[in-house]
Design an enzyme around this catalytic site. Structure first.
Site, PDB file in Angstrom:
ATOM      1  N   HIS A 109      -1.241  -1.268  -4.343  1.00  0.00           N
ATOM      2  CA  HIS A 109      -2.651  -0.711  -3.979  1.00  0.00           C
ATOM      3  C   HIS A 109      -2.482   0.670  -3.263  1.00  0.00           C
ATOM      4  O   HIS A 109      -2.126   0.796  -2.458  1.00  0.00           O
ATOM      5  CB  HIS A 109      -2.858  -1.656  -2.710  1.00  0.00           C
ATOM      6  CG  HIS A 109      -4.036  -1.511  -0.971  1.00  0.00           C
ATOM      7  ND1 HIS A 109      -5.204  -2.195  -1.770  1.00  0.00           N
ATOM      8  CD2 HIS A 109      -4.817  -0.699  -0.516  1.00  0.00           C
ATOM      9  CE1 HIS A 109      -6.598  -2.171  -0.876  1.00  0.00           C
ATOM     10  NE2 HIS A 109      -5.959  -0.564  -0.319  1.00  0.00           N
ATOM     11  N   MET A 138     -12.142   4.314  -0.858  1.00  0.00           N
ATOM     12  CA  MET A 138     -12.626   4.287   0.514  1.00  0.00           C
ATOM     13  C   MET A 138     -12.921   5.366   0.614  1.00  0.00           C
ATOM     14  O   MET A 138     -12.873   6.909   1.349  1.00  0.00           O
ATOM     15  CB  MET A 138     -11.572   4.640   2.112  1.00  0.00           C
ATOM     16  CG  MET A 138     -11.050   2.500   2.149  1.00  0.00           C
ATOM     17  SD  MET A 138     -10.076   3.551   2.744  1.00  0.00           S
ATOM     18  CE  MET A 138      -8.436   3.380   1.585  1.00  0.00           C
ATOM     19  N   SER A 150       0.840  -1.067   0.208  1.00  0.00           N
ATOM     20  CA  SER A 150       0.462  -0.323   0.185  1.00  0.00           C
ATOM     21  C   SER A 150       1.399   1.275   0.082  1.00  0.00           C
ATOM     22  O   SER A 150       1.923   1.184   0.883  1.00  0.00           O
ATOM     23  CB  SER A 150      -1.003   0.043   1.143  1.00  0.00           C
ATOM     24  OG  SER A 150      -1.270   1.543   1.540  1.00  0.00           O
ATOM     25  N   MET A 183     -11.326  -6.013   5.557  1.00  0.00           N
ATOM     26  CA  MET A 183     -10.913  -5.334   6.244  1.00  0.00           C
ATOM     27  C   MET A 183     -10.677  -5.187   7.580  1.00  0.00           C
ATOM     28  O   MET A 183     -11.189  -6.334   8.209  1.00  0.00           O
ATOM     29  CB  MET A 183     -10.922  -3.583   6.243  1.00  0.00           C
ATOM     30  CG  MET A 183     -11.362  -3.000   4.817  1.00  0.00           C
ATOM     31  SD  MET A 183     -10.203  -2.935   4.216  1.00  0.00           S
ATOM     32  CE  MET A 183      -8.965  -1.369   5.759  1.00  0.00           C
ATOM     33  N   ASP A 228      -4.245   3.624  -1.960  1.00  0.00           N
ATOM     34  CA  ASP A 228      -5.924   3.788  -0.773  1.00  0.00           C
ATOM     35  C   ASP A 228      -5.620   5.083  -1.091  1.00  0.00           C
ATOM     36  O   ASP A 228      -5.692   6.165  -0.773  1.00  0.00           O
ATOM     37  CB  ASP A 228      -4.895   3.565   0.932  1.00  0.00           C
ATOM     38  CG  ASP A 228      -5.146   2.299   0.553  1.00  0.00           C
ATOM     39  OD1 ASP A 228      -4.264   1.531   1.648  1.00  0.00           O
ATOM     40  OD2 ASP A 228      -6.128   1.645   1.159  1.00  0.00           O
ATOM     41  N   HIS A 279      -8.303   0.987  -4.216  1.00  0.00           N
ATOM     42  CA  HIS A 279      -9.122   0.952  -2.830  1.00  0.00           C
ATOM     43  C   HIS A 279      -9.633   1.791  -2.390  1.00  0.00           C
ATOM     44  O   HIS A 279      -9.211   3.323  -2.252  1.00  0.00           O
ATOM     45  CB  HIS A 279      -8.295   0.142  -1.627  1.00  0.00           C
ATOM     46  CG  HIS A 279      -9.359  -0.007  -0.260  1.00  0.00           C
ATOM     47  ND1 HIS A 279      -8.535  -0.150   0.963  1.00  0.00           N
ATOM     48  CD2 HIS A 279      -9.851   0.152  -0.041  1.00  0.00           C
ATOM     49  CE1 HIS A 279      -9.332  -0.434   1.749  1.00  0.00           C
ATOM     50  NE2 HIS A 279     -10.928  -0.408   1.188  1.00  0.00           N
ATOM     51  N   ASP A 296      -5.962  -6.522   4.816  1.00  0.00           N
ATOM     52  CA  ASP A 296      -5.986  -4.831   4.301  1.00  0.00           C
ATOM     53  C   ASP A 296      -5.579  -4.451   5.915  1.00  0.00           C
ATOM     54  O   ASP A 296      -6.883  -4.386   6.479  1.00  0.00           O
ATOM     55  CB  ASP A 296      -6.613  -4.221   3.646  1.00  0.00           C
ATOM     56  CG  ASP A 296      -5.838  -2.696   3.560  1.00  0.00           C
ATOM     57  OD1 ASP A 296      -6.773  -2.391   2.440  1.00  0.00           O
ATOM     58  OD2 ASP A 296      -4.656  -2.272   4.214  1.00  0.00           O
ATOM     59  N   MET A 328      -9.176   8.366   0.136  1.00  0.00           N
ATOM     60  CA  MET A 328     -10.330   8.165   1.176  1.00  0.00           C
ATOM     61  C   MET A 328     -10.743   9.764   0.621  1.00  0.00           C
ATOM     62  O   MET A 328      -9.867  10.938   0.371  1.00  0.00           O
ATOM     63  CB  MET A 328      -9.110   8.305   2.539  1.00  0.00           C
ATOM     64  CG  MET A 328      -7.821   6.883   2.390  1.00  0.00           C
ATOM     65  SD  MET A 328      -7.172   6.913   3.851  1.00  0.00           S
ATOM     66  CE  MET A 328      -6.437   5.686   3.928  1.00  0.00           C
TER      67      MET A 328
HETATM   68  C1  DX5 Z   1      -7.106   1.226   5.354  1.00  0.00           C
HETATM   69  C2  DX5 Z   1      -5.511   1.488   4.526  1.00  0.00           C
HETATM   70  C3  DX5 Z   1      -4.813   1.339   5.890  1.00  0.00           C
HETATM   71  C4  DX5 Z   1      -2.824   0.989   4.397  1.00  0.00           C
HETATM   72  C5  DX5 Z   1      -2.347  -0.333   4.853  1.00  0.00           C
HETATM   73  O1  DX5 Z   1      -6.481   2.452   6.505  1.00  0.00           O
HETATM   74  O2  DX5 Z   1      -6.130   0.547   3.632  1.00  0.00           O
HETATM   75  O3  DX5 Z   1      -4.838  -0.124   5.992  1.00  0.00           O
HETATM   76  O4  DX5 Z   1      -3.671   0.240   3.578  1.00  0.00           O
HETATM   77  O5  DX5 Z   1      -2.061  -0.244   6.433  1.00  0.00           O
HETATM   78  P1  DX5 Z   1      -0.982  -1.197   7.352  1.00  0.00           P
HETATM   79  O6  DX5 Z   1      -0.422  -1.903   6.658  1.00  0.00           O
HETATM   80  O7  DX5 Z   1       0.654   0.301   7.461  1.00  0.00           O
HETATM   81  O8  DX5 Z   1      -1.395  -1.353   7.975  1.00  0.00           O
HETATM   82 ZN    ZN Z   2      -6.323  -0.414   1.594  1.00  0.00          ZN
END
Ligand code: DX5
Ligand code: ZN
Length: 220
Positions: free
Chosen positions: A32, A67, A7, A136, A34, A65, A174, A36
């Site tokens: 990946h 979110m 990620s 998740m 992320d 992803h 994740d 947000m």
């Molecule tokens: C949601 C994100 C995180 C990230 C992974 O918060 O999707 O989960 O990808 O983060 P780590 O591997 O640092 O927990």
């Molecule tokens: Zn993610």
């Protein structure tokens, strides 16, 4: 075959291109991204401009992803930027079918994600129509959180549902995936592992960290 999806959320953005290559050298299967929106999760991260910037420097699939509260608003932009897979949350799309079809219609892979408090069995009706189910293992919003131990049972249930409905569908996890928790998740039936901090925060560097996680993912 286990797969590691670094990620980029946890990466040093001033060295993003270089870090992707290092993770790729360690066996990263895909990356990946992320995304947000500060509404669905309490953080704001990145937009399609990041996918556009990374597209020319890696041949590995880029999975986005989302979110976000309104994923349908962002699909076209991320696909145009070069995304290969779009993952959105069941929590914001009680009827995910139209959006699943839209993403498929664009020739891209599609994934459904759900948070740690969402009933796992609600994804069952959609499993035949998706490429990836994302369970998740933290409440999303920030990297560096601790893996929620109750996730193991949820992954086990999702594995059962996938094997029954669509064995082709990947089971991705994740959040808080590191050298210790990756084998718990693998043992429970996960096959794709998103890791941010454990890779880009590792003192061993992204190549070694990715390679080590890959090795641990294979040992059930
Ligand atoms: C949601 C994100 C995180 C990230 C992974 O918060 O999707 O989960 O990808 O983060 P780590 O591997 O640092 O927990
Ligand atoms: Zn993610």
């Amino acid at each position: 075959m286990p797969a590691i999806a670094p990620s980029i959320l946890a990466a040093d953005f001033s060295r993003l291109g270089e870090l992707l290559k290092l993770a790729e050298a360690g066996g990263a299967d895909r990356f990946h991204i992320d995304v947000m929106d500060g509404h669905f999760v309490p953080n704001l991260s990145m937009g399609s401009v990041v996918v556009k910037g990374l597209r020319p420097i890696t041949k590995r699939p880029l999975e986005v992803h989302l979110m976000v509260e309104e994923p349908m608003r962002f699909v076209d932009g991320f696909v145009q930027a070069g995304a290969d897979t779009i993952i959105f949350h069941l929590e914001v799309q009680p009827d995910p079918v139209p959006l699943l079809q839209q993403i498929r219609g664009l020739g891209k892979k599609v994934g459904l994600a759900f948070n740690p408090d969402y009933p796992v069995d609600r994804i069952e009706p959609y499993l035949p129509d998706i490429d990836l189910a994302l369970c998740m293992t933290v409440y999303p919003g920030f990297g560096g959180q601790a893996y929620i131990p109750e996730s193991n049972e949820r992954i086990r249930l999702l594995r059962k549902l996938i094997d029954r409905s669509n064995p082709r569908c990947e089971l991705e996890v994740d959040g808080g995936i590191d050298r210790r928790t990756i084998s718990l998740a693998a043992e429970a039936g996960a096959t794709v592992f998103v890791a941010g901090t454990a890779i880009f925060g590792s003192p061993a560097g992204a190549t070694v960290a990715t390679r080590e996680l890959l090795g641990l993912a294979g040992h059930r």
